[in-house]
Design a protein around this motif. Structure first.
Motif, PDB file in Angstrom:
ATOM      1  N   ASP A  87       0.814  -1.208   0.000  1.00 21.44           N
ATOM      2  CA  ASP A  87       0.000   0.000   0.000  1.00 21.44           C
ATOM      3  C   ASP A  87       0.853   1.265   0.000  1.00 21.44           C
ATOM      4  OD1 ASP A  87      -2.479  -1.306  -0.012  1.00 21.44           O
ATOM      5  OD2 ASP A  87      -2.435  -1.580   2.149  1.00 21.44           O
ATOM      6  N   ILE A 106      -2.588  -1.704 -10.652  1.00 23.08           N
ATOM      7  CA  ILE A 106      -2.059  -2.228  -9.390  1.00 23.08           C
ATOM      8  C   ILE A 106      -1.743  -3.712  -9.537  1.00 23.08           C
ATOM      9  CG2 ILE A 106      -2.473  -2.465  -6.914  1.00 23.08           C
ATOM     10  CD1 ILE A 106      -4.725  -0.358  -7.261  1.00 23.08           C
ATOM     11  N   PRO A 108      -0.869  -6.110  -6.773  1.00 24.56           N
ATOM     12  CA  PRO A 108      -0.747  -6.132  -5.315  1.00 24.56           C
ATOM     13  C   PRO A 108       0.399  -7.017  -4.848  1.00 24.56           C
ATOM     14  CG  PRO A 108      -3.030  -6.381  -5.974  1.00 24.56           C
ATOM     15  CD  PRO A 108      -2.201  -6.523  -7.214  1.00 24.56           C
ATOM     16  N   ASN A 113      -3.117  -4.327   0.670  1.00 23.21           N
ATOM     17  CA  ASN A 113      -3.637  -4.191  -0.692  1.00 23.21           C
ATOM     18  C   ASN A 113      -5.013  -3.534  -0.688  1.00 23.21           C
ATOM     19  OD1 ASN A 113      -1.352  -5.558  -1.748  1.00 23.21           O
ATOM     20  ND2 ASN A 113      -2.308  -7.521  -1.318  1.00 23.21           N
ATOM     21  N   ALA A 116      -6.588  -2.037  -4.046  1.00 25.79           N
ATOM     22  CA  ALA A 116      -6.935  -3.148  -4.925  1.00 25.79           C
ATOM     23  C   ALA A 116      -8.194  -3.862  -4.436  1.00 25.79           C
ATOM     24  CB  ALA A 116      -5.766  -4.131  -5.015  1.00 25.79           C
ATOM     25  N   THR A 117      -8.276  -4.089  -3.134  1.00 27.54           N
ATOM     26  CA  THR A 117      -9.443  -4.761  -2.563  1.00 27.54           C
ATOM     27  C   THR A 117     -10.715  -3.951  -2.784  1.00 27.54           C
ATOM     28  OG1 THR A 117      -8.106  -5.854  -0.866  1.00 27.54           O
ATOM     29  CG2 THR A 117     -10.465  -5.623  -0.424  1.00 27.54           C
ATOM     30  N   VAL A 121      -9.690  -5.268  -7.805  1.00 17.98           N
ATOM     31  CA  VAL A 121      -8.555  -5.583  -8.673  1.00 17.98           C
ATOM     32  C   VAL A 121      -8.006  -6.955  -8.315  1.00 17.98           C
ATOM     33  CG1 VAL A 121      -6.172  -4.905  -9.222  1.00 17.98           C
ATOM     34  CG2 VAL A 121      -7.961  -3.174  -9.050  1.00 17.98           C
ATOM     35  N   THR A 123      -5.522 -10.123  -7.532  1.00 23.18           N
ATOM     36  CA  THR A 123      -4.320 -10.118  -6.701  1.00 23.18           C
ATOM     37  C   THR A 123      -3.169 -10.905  -7.305  1.00 23.18           C
ATOM     38  OG1 THR A 123      -5.187 -12.016  -5.456  1.00 23.18           O
ATOM     39  CG2 THR A 123      -5.645  -9.814  -4.576  1.00 23.18           C
ATOM     40  N   GLY A 128      -3.691  -9.042 -13.309  1.00 22.94           N
ATOM     41  CA  GLY A 128      -3.507  -7.607 -13.185  1.00 22.94           C
ATOM     42  C   GLY A 128      -3.042  -6.970 -14.482  1.00 22.94           C
TER      43      GLY A 128
END
Length: 324
Positions: A87, A106, A108, A113, A116-117, A121, A123, A128
């Motif tokens: 982050d 992103i 992650p 993250n 993204a969460t 998005v 992981t 990605g």
């Protein structure tokens, strides 16, 4: 606010139109990402297979955690910047991308993250990168504190103390659970007396354990503290949490963890675009998990439509703010 606050600012049909390959850059935090050579080869192969040029490769340093690298990528003509790290790396890169037309993608790689969460998005790296190739885009607001931007949440009080005290090694082993151990150390910290000024409304005086200013609502572990927060409405939600004892904390935690939009005891939720929280004494503060200097004041200004982010096409996810 008007149309840019839909799931994307461009019609889906236009997004799917093939406008040719885009120039990209990858900013990576070498301390948070293992297997850098393999990661570079994987990203390069996926991009070149799609007919896109090889990306520029930029690594963060202790002196510059990502802001300078993001600015350089923009200056060099990158239209998409992949960020691989936690982050803190994402937040630093956002500082360099804010206000530009270059999109953040992103990848992650940290403990929380959080952005993204909140945006749903994926992981893993392959998905990605594919997200960027699919050209789904969303424009979102940012918060600004003392010249620094944040995309998820700013905090003052217990929240920031918890983030500051969570050991890096423990986070690496336990993930978001590490924050629980850190929070337990601060449950008996004294309340702070705060004045909350929102836009041009009268000043509110409250006692609080922590005050959070959220662009989105999900915290570590998927806890949806502010379910009505939207990252593209020109405002941010403010949570004033004031549990006075362990029983109150349990009540608050139970209500937050329940599904649905329920009233949370010991928590008041406000909303605005200019927020100033003033405490009776200096307090720890954080922006998207990055601890900044303690101060009596947390002053947040919303910067509407400031960041483009690669997300799923709008017909691939009904509500991008709910995660996947």
């Amino acid at each position: 606010m008007t149309t840019p606050h839909d799931a994307t600012a461009e019609p889906a049909a236009e997004q799917r139109e093939d406008r040719g390959p885009l120039r990209t850059a990858v900013i990576v935090n070498p301390n948070r990402v293992d297997g850098l050579d393999e990661l570079r080869a994987s990203i390069t192969e996926q991009l070149t297979d799609a007919g896109w040029p090889e990306p520029a490769w930029l690594e963060t340093t202790a002196e510059d955690p990502g802001t300078g690298q993001a600015r350089k990528a923009v200056e060099d003509g990158a239209e998409v910047v992949f960020v691989a790290g936690g982050d803190g790396t994402v937040r630093a890169c956002i500082d360099g991308l804010a206000g530009t037309q270059t999109a953040l993608a992103i990848l992650p790689g940290g403990t929380g993250n959080l952005l993204a969460t909140n945006l749903g998005v994926p992981t893993n790296t392959i998905d990605g990168v594919q997200l960027a190739l699919d050209r789904g885009r969303r424009v979102m607001d940012l918060g600004e504190v003392e010249g620094k931007t944040f995309a998820v949440m700013a905090g003052m009080g217990l929240d920031a103390a918890m983030v500051d005290d969570a050991p890096t090694k423990l986070k690496a082993k336990l993930g978001s659970v590490a924050y629980v151990f850190s929070a337990l150390k601060h449950l008996r910290d004294p309340q702070m007396k705060v004045e909350v000024q929102i836009d041009d409304h009268p000043v509110l005086r409250r006692r609080a354990r922590t005050v959070l200013v959220g662009n989105v609502g999900r915290l570590q572990g998927g806890v949806n503290l502010l379910p009505d927060a939207e990252p593209d409405n020109g405002e941010m939600d403010i949570a004033v949490l004031a549990p006075r004892n362990l029983g109150h904390w349990i009540q608050t935690a139970f209500a937050v963890l329940r599904p649905g939009k329920n009233r949370v005891p010991n928590m008041e939720v406000l909303r605005g675009s200019r927020i100033t929280v003033t405490s009776d004494r200096p307090q720890p503060r954080q922006l998207d998990g990055d601890v900044i200097e303690p101060s009596k004041t947390l002053a947040v200004t919303v910067r509407p439509d400031s960041l483009w982010v690669c997300v799923y096409q709008p017909d691939s996810s009904e509500d991008l703010t709910e995660g996947s």
